[in-house]
Structure formats: structure tokens, C-alpha cells
Design an enzyme around this catalytic site. Structure first.
Site, mmCIF file in Angstrom:
data_model
loop_
_atom_site.group_PDB
_atom_site.id
_atom_site.type_symbol
_atom_site.label_atom_id
_atom_site.label_comp_id
_atom_site.label_asym_id
_atom_site.label_seq_id
_atom_site.Cartn_x
_atom_site.Cartn_y
_atom_site.Cartn_z
ATOM 1 N N SER A 178 0.847 -1.199 0.000
ATOM 2 C CA SER A 178 0.000 0.000 0.000
ATOM 3 C C SER A 178 0.881 1.247 0.000
ATOM 4 O O SER A 178 2.022 1.210 0.488
ATOM 5 C CB SER A 178 -0.887 0.009 1.256
ATOM 6 O OG SER A 178 -0.064 0.017 2.407
ATOM 7 N N ARG A 238 15.149 -11.672 0.952
ATOM 8 C CA ARG A 238 15.242 -13.123 0.970
ATOM 9 C C ARG A 238 15.515 -13.577 -0.459
ATOM 10 O O ARG A 238 14.991 -12.978 -1.411
ATOM 11 C CB ARG A 238 13.921 -13.765 1.446
ATOM 12 C CG ARG A 238 13.662 -13.674 2.930
ATOM 13 C CD ARG A 238 14.533 -14.667 3.705
ATOM 14 N NE ARG A 238 14.234 -14.670 5.125
ATOM 15 C CZ ARG A 238 14.888 -13.947 6.029
ATOM 16 N NH1 ARG A 238 15.867 -13.155 5.674
ATOM 17 N NH2 ARG A 238 14.561 -14.026 7.315
ATOM 18 N N GLU A 267 20.533 -21.026 0.101
ATOM 19 C CA GLU A 267 21.699 -20.767 0.960
ATOM 20 C C GLU A 267 22.089 -22.014 1.742
ATOM 21 O O GLU A 267 21.193 -22.748 2.174
ATOM 22 C CB GLU A 267 21.354 -19.630 1.944
ATOM 23 C CG GLU A 267 21.133 -18.319 1.233
ATOM 24 C CD GLU A 267 20.617 -17.225 2.167
ATOM 25 O OE1 GLU A 267 20.644 -17.405 3.395
ATOM 26 O OE2 GLU A 267 20.182 -16.197 1.637
ATOM 27 N N HIS A 285 24.711 -13.514 3.577
ATOM 28 C CA HIS A 285 23.571 -13.254 4.473
ATOM 29 C C HIS A 285 24.051 -12.640 5.795
ATOM 30 O O HIS A 285 23.827 -13.195 6.872
ATOM 31 C CB HIS A 285 22.757 -14.530 4.721
ATOM 32 C CG HIS A 285 21.347 -14.257 5.166
ATOM 33 N ND1 HIS A 285 20.284 -15.087 4.865
ATOM 34 C CD2 HIS A 285 20.813 -13.226 5.884
ATOM 35 C CE1 HIS A 285 19.183 -14.578 5.390
ATOM 36 N NE2 HIS A 285 19.477 -13.457 6.017
HETATM 37 P P1 NAP Z 1 8.404 -4.765 7.477
HETATM 38 O O1 NAP Z 1 8.542 -3.576 8.354
HETATM 39 O O2 NAP Z 1 7.300 -5.722 7.717
HETATM 40 O O3 NAP Z 1 8.348 -4.230 5.958
HETATM 41 C C1 NAP Z 1 8.059 -5.060 4.878
HETATM 42 C C2 NAP Z 1 7.689 -4.193 3.675
HETATM 43 O O4 NAP Z 1 7.496 -5.072 2.551
HETATM 44 C C3 NAP Z 1 6.390 -3.408 3.861
HETATM 45 O O5 NAP Z 1 6.537 -2.118 3.327
HETATM 46 C C4 NAP Z 1 5.383 -4.211 3.024
HETATM 47 O O6 NAP Z 1 4.348 -3.444 2.452
HETATM 48 C C5 NAP Z 1 6.282 -4.722 1.922
HETATM 49 N N1 NAP Z 1 5.682 -5.870 1.238
HETATM 50 C C6 NAP Z 1 5.187 -7.003 1.788
HETATM 51 N N2 NAP Z 1 4.702 -7.799 0.812
HETATM 52 C C7 NAP Z 1 4.902 -7.154 -0.348
HETATM 53 C C8 NAP Z 1 4.597 -7.450 -1.710
HETATM 54 N N3 NAP Z 1 4.002 -8.609 -2.063
HETATM 55 N N4 NAP Z 1 4.928 -6.541 -2.662
HETATM 56 C C9 NAP Z 1 5.541 -5.372 -2.325
HETATM 57 N N5 NAP Z 1 5.858 -5.035 -1.052
HETATM 58 C C10 NAP Z 1 5.528 -5.925 -0.083
HETATM 59 O O7 NAP Z 1 9.731 -5.663 7.506
HETATM 60 P P2 NAP Z 1 11.234 -5.207 7.820
HETATM 61 O O8 NAP Z 1 11.464 -5.233 9.283
HETATM 62 O O9 NAP Z 1 11.534 -3.978 7.047
HETATM 63 O O10 NAP Z 1 12.023 -6.454 7.200
HETATM 64 C C11 NAP Z 1 11.858 -6.816 5.840
HETATM 65 C C12 NAP Z 1 12.521 -8.140 5.535
HETATM 66 O O11 NAP Z 1 13.921 -7.970 5.451
HETATM 67 C C13 NAP Z 1 12.366 -9.243 6.566
HETATM 68 O O12 NAP Z 1 11.104 -9.877 6.505
HETATM 69 C C14 NAP Z 1 13.489 -10.180 6.192
HETATM 70 O O13 NAP Z 1 13.059 -11.143 5.251
HETATM 71 C C15 NAP Z 1 14.507 -9.252 5.526
HETATM 72 N N6 NAP Z 1 15.738 -9.158 6.326
HETATM 73 C C16 NAP Z 1 16.924 -9.567 5.803
HETATM 74 C C17 NAP Z 1 18.080 -9.481 6.580
HETATM 75 C C18 NAP Z 1 19.413 -9.905 6.046
HETATM 76 O O14 NAP Z 1 20.228 -10.379 6.809
HETATM 77 N N7 NAP Z 1 19.691 -9.727 4.769
HETATM 78 C C19 NAP Z 1 18.024 -9.019 7.887
HETATM 79 C C20 NAP Z 1 16.797 -8.590 8.389
HETATM 80 C C21 NAP Z 1 15.663 -8.661 7.600
HETATM 81 P P3 NAP Z 1 3.229 -2.659 3.357
HETATM 82 O O15 NAP Z 1 4.029 -1.602 4.098
HETATM 83 O O16 NAP Z 1 2.332 -2.044 2.361
HETATM 84 O O17 NAP Z 1 2.637 -3.687 4.239
#
Ligand code: NAP
Length: 323
Positions: A178, A238, A267, A285
Site C-alpha cells: 500500500s 530473501r 543458501e 547473508h
Molecule cells: P516490514 O517492516 O514488515 O516491511 C516489509 C515491507 O514489505 C512493507 O513495506 C510491506 O508493504 C512490503 N511488502 C510485503 N509484501 C509485499 C509485496 N508482495 N509486494 C511489495 N511489497 C511488499 O519488515 P522489515 O522489518 O523492514 O524487514 C523486511 C525483511 O527484510 C524481513 O522480513 C526479512 O526477510 C529481511 N531481512 C533480511 C536481513 C538480512 O540479513 N539480509 C536481515 C533482516 C531482515 P506494506 O508496508 O504495504 O505492508
């Protein structure tokens, strides 16, 4: 950590991931911790009240169904796409994760991968280290400041990336499920539309079914068409969010200019074709992998487990488990 039912006090906890050294001493001092072992699982299953997991762990419904006393699954990580939350809720268990405390590190790494890819920092290091400098300079690289960044997923970490990009005078646009009218950046309704106007496309959504291969050949073609220089893909979300086969094709065929990748489909296996490409920067990662942040994540994961097993509300349940 024991493999069989022990006579120590404290609730029984199943560790489906190896607890970090930052956490293991406290876990073992407070709980009866058992490593996941198919040979002993049936014997200890009736007593298991908690699960400790990492962000990469898999906790499928089949495992949850074997644990009748399960009350809480504490994930040390913000992503919980490997946990069957619906099955946990059906069992009456809460799922918790560690949001916010890792925003800075993951956003820092995203910026680091953008700079590393655009300015070819790994190749520059090799140029000096391997003694090529006296033979001549490196080819010119690409400017990052002032470029356009498109953020796929403007949540906690996506917003931290946007804030940092402002320091580089970048133009920020995003897509998400959104629009965020309270935020000053331009919303585009799809990843393809965003890619078409981005020099850097940074992916930072959750994994799981809702985002599976969201970045496909069409999005990569749009990123390639964004300027004569072609765009660069950064993935710190991911591996499942990017169609890795389509990405390798796009890189090999010069459809996009390069990629900076912290996460991969399978991975820790990274395809040889990907590892062979010089325009790609790869990290294993490490988004949240600093001592400071991993300590904060360990503390939060421990607090959640302890509170949950004491019958109190956990600090950070996942959205599906909030009351
Ligand atoms: P978050 O606050 O929940 O934010 C997720 C964002 O993704 C939100 O803006 C959401 O949209 C959007 N989203 C969800 N589904 C989508 C879709 N189908 N199409 C487009 N956008 C979509 O999560 P966060 O805390 O920022 O973390 C995000 C992710 O980063 C985690 O879930 C994890 O997989 C990854 N991560 C990776 C590492 C690493 O080591 N590389 C570390 C930490 C996290 P809305 O705002 O509209 O709901």
C-alpha cells in the site's frame, strides 16, 4: 544443550537453530534446551513448551503438530517466512521475532552493496592487492550520489534505507502493498513500474509465498531499460523474492548492469554461474551480522521466550499473533 530429556529445572525448549554464543549460556541456564534430533524428538516432544529459531529456520506444521504443549516460537530474526504461523496459532502458540533492532545494520549493508557494486570496491581492492595498479588504472566506475533508488518494500528497514539514500542526494521512490501518504517519497504500484525509473532497485520485503519471485524477468528488463547505463539490483530481503535463474540470465546477457546480493535461493549454496560474474558483489547473508545488533537480537529473543513461558505477553509478537 542436551539431546534427551534432562532432569534440570526450567521449561523444555527445542532449538531448531544452533543458539548463538551470545544467547546459549543464558538459554541453557534458564531452560532445558534440546537440539532438534529426529532420533530423540518423539521422546521429548510432549514436554516441549518453547521453540528457539533463527530467521532462516523452518518450523513446519508437521513439527508443530508433534508438540502438544507448545506455547511460543521465539525467532531471533525479523523474517519468519520459514515458520508456519497459522499452524502455531492453531496450536495456541505465539510466534515472536526481533524487529527494529536490526534496521540500522541491514540498511547500512544495503548502502554498502550499492556503493560496492557501483564503485566496484571488491575489484578495486583486488587491483591493488594483486599488484595490477603499476600496470594502469581501473576502468571508470559509476556515480551513486544523485542517482535514483527504488525501494521494493518500504517497511522498517526500507525506510531506514531511504533515510540513508537522502544523505547521498538520491531521488527515492518505492513500491509496497500500500502507498504511504504520510511519507514524502513517490509510490509506484508495481516492482516493474518502479524498476523502470530506478538506477538502483533495492529489495527489502519479507520472504514467503506473497513475494515469491516478485523480481522476475519482466522487472529485470524494466530495470535494464531505466537508463542507457542500465540499473543495478540489490537484494537484502530473501533469496526467494528474486527469480535467481532469471537474474543470472539477465546478468549474463547484460540486461542489467550488476547486482549486490546478500541472500540467495538455496543458501549457503550460490550458483557457480553467479559467482563467476565480475559485475556482482556477493555477501553471505550478513545483513544483521554485527556483534552489537546480534546481542540486541539475542536479548529480545530471550526476553520473548522467557515472558511467553511465564504466561506473560511477549515483547514483540509477529503481526499475525498480536491481540
Ligand atoms: P516490514 O517492516 O514488515 O516491511 C516489509 C515491507 O514489505 C512493507 O513495506 C510491506 O508493504 C512490503 N511488502 C510485503 N509484501 C509485499 C509485496 N508482495 N509486494 C511489495 N511489497 C511488499 O519488515 P522489515 O522489518 O523492514 O524487514 C523486511 C525483511 O527484510 C524481513 O522480513 C526479512 O526477510 C529481511 N531481512 C533480511 C536481513 C538480512 O540479513 N539480509 C536481515 C533482516 C531482515 P506494506 O508496508 O504495504 O505492508
Amino acid at each position: 544443550m542436551s539431546h534427551v530429556s534432562a532432569a534440570r529445572p526450567g521449561p523444555h525448549v527445542l532449538a531448531v537453530a544452533k543458539p548463538s554464543p551470545l544467547l546459549a549460556p543464558r538459554l541453557n541456564a534458564t531452560f532445558n534446551v534440546h537440539a532438534l534430533d529426529p532420533a530423540t524428538l518423539a521422546a521429548i516432544a510432549p514436554q516441549i513448551r518453547g521453540i528457539f529459531a533463527s530467521g532462516e529456520s523452518k518450523v513446519p506444521a508437521e513439527l508443530i503438530k508433534q508438540l502438544p504443549a507448545l506455547e511460543i516460537i521465539s525467532v531471533m530474526g525479523v523474517g519468519y517466512d520459514g515458520i508456519d504461523v497459522a499452524a502455531a496459532k492453531a496450536r495456541g502458540a505465539v510466534v515472536t521475532h526481533t524487529p527494529d533492532v536490526l534496521n540500522d545494520d541491514v540498511a547500512d549493508l544495503a548502502i554498502g552493496l550499492m556503493l560496492s557494486t557501483a564503485r566496484q570496491l571488491p575489484a578495486a581492492d583486488r587491483h591493488v592487492r594483486e599488484g595490477h595498479w603499476p600496470q594502469g588504472p581501473m576502468p571508470l566506475a559509476r556515480k551513486m550520489s544523485g542517482a535514483r533508488v527504488g525501494i521494493v518494500g518500504l517497511g522498517r528497514i526500507g525506510q531506514a534505507i531511504a533515510q540513508r539514500a537522502l544523505g547521498f542526494n538520491m531521488t527515492v521512490a518505492y513500491t509496497a502493498r500500500s502507498a504511504k501518504p504520510a511519507l514524502p517519497w513517490t509510490y509506484l504500484p508495481s516492482a516493474a513500474a518502479l524498476a523502470a525509473v530506478s538506477d538502483f532497485l533495492v529489495v527489502i520485503t519479507p520472504g514467503g509465498a506473497g513475494t515469491l519471485k516478485l523480481i522476475d524477468a519482466e522487472v529485470l528488463a524494466a530495470l535494464g531499460s531505466s537508463s542507457p547505463q542500465k540499473g543495478i539490483l540489490i537484494n537484502v530481503a530473501r533469496g526467494s523474492v528474486v527469480d535467481e535463474a532469471a537474474l543470472i540470465d539477465a546478468l549474463e546477457q547484460g540486461v542489467i548492469a550488476g547486482a549486490g546480493l546478500d541472500v540467495f535461493e538455496n543458501e549457503p549454496q550460490v550458483p557457480e554461474r553467479l559467482r563467476a560474474l565480475p559485475q556482482v558483489v556477493l555477501t553471505p547473508h550478513i545483513g544483521s551480522a554485527t556483534a552489537q545488533t546480534r546481542q540486541a537480537m539475542a536479548d529480545l529473543a530471550f526476553d520473548n521466550l522467557q515472558l511467553g513461558l511465564a504466561g506473560q505477553p511477549a515483547r514483540t509478537p509477529v503481526p499475525e499473533c498480536r491481540l
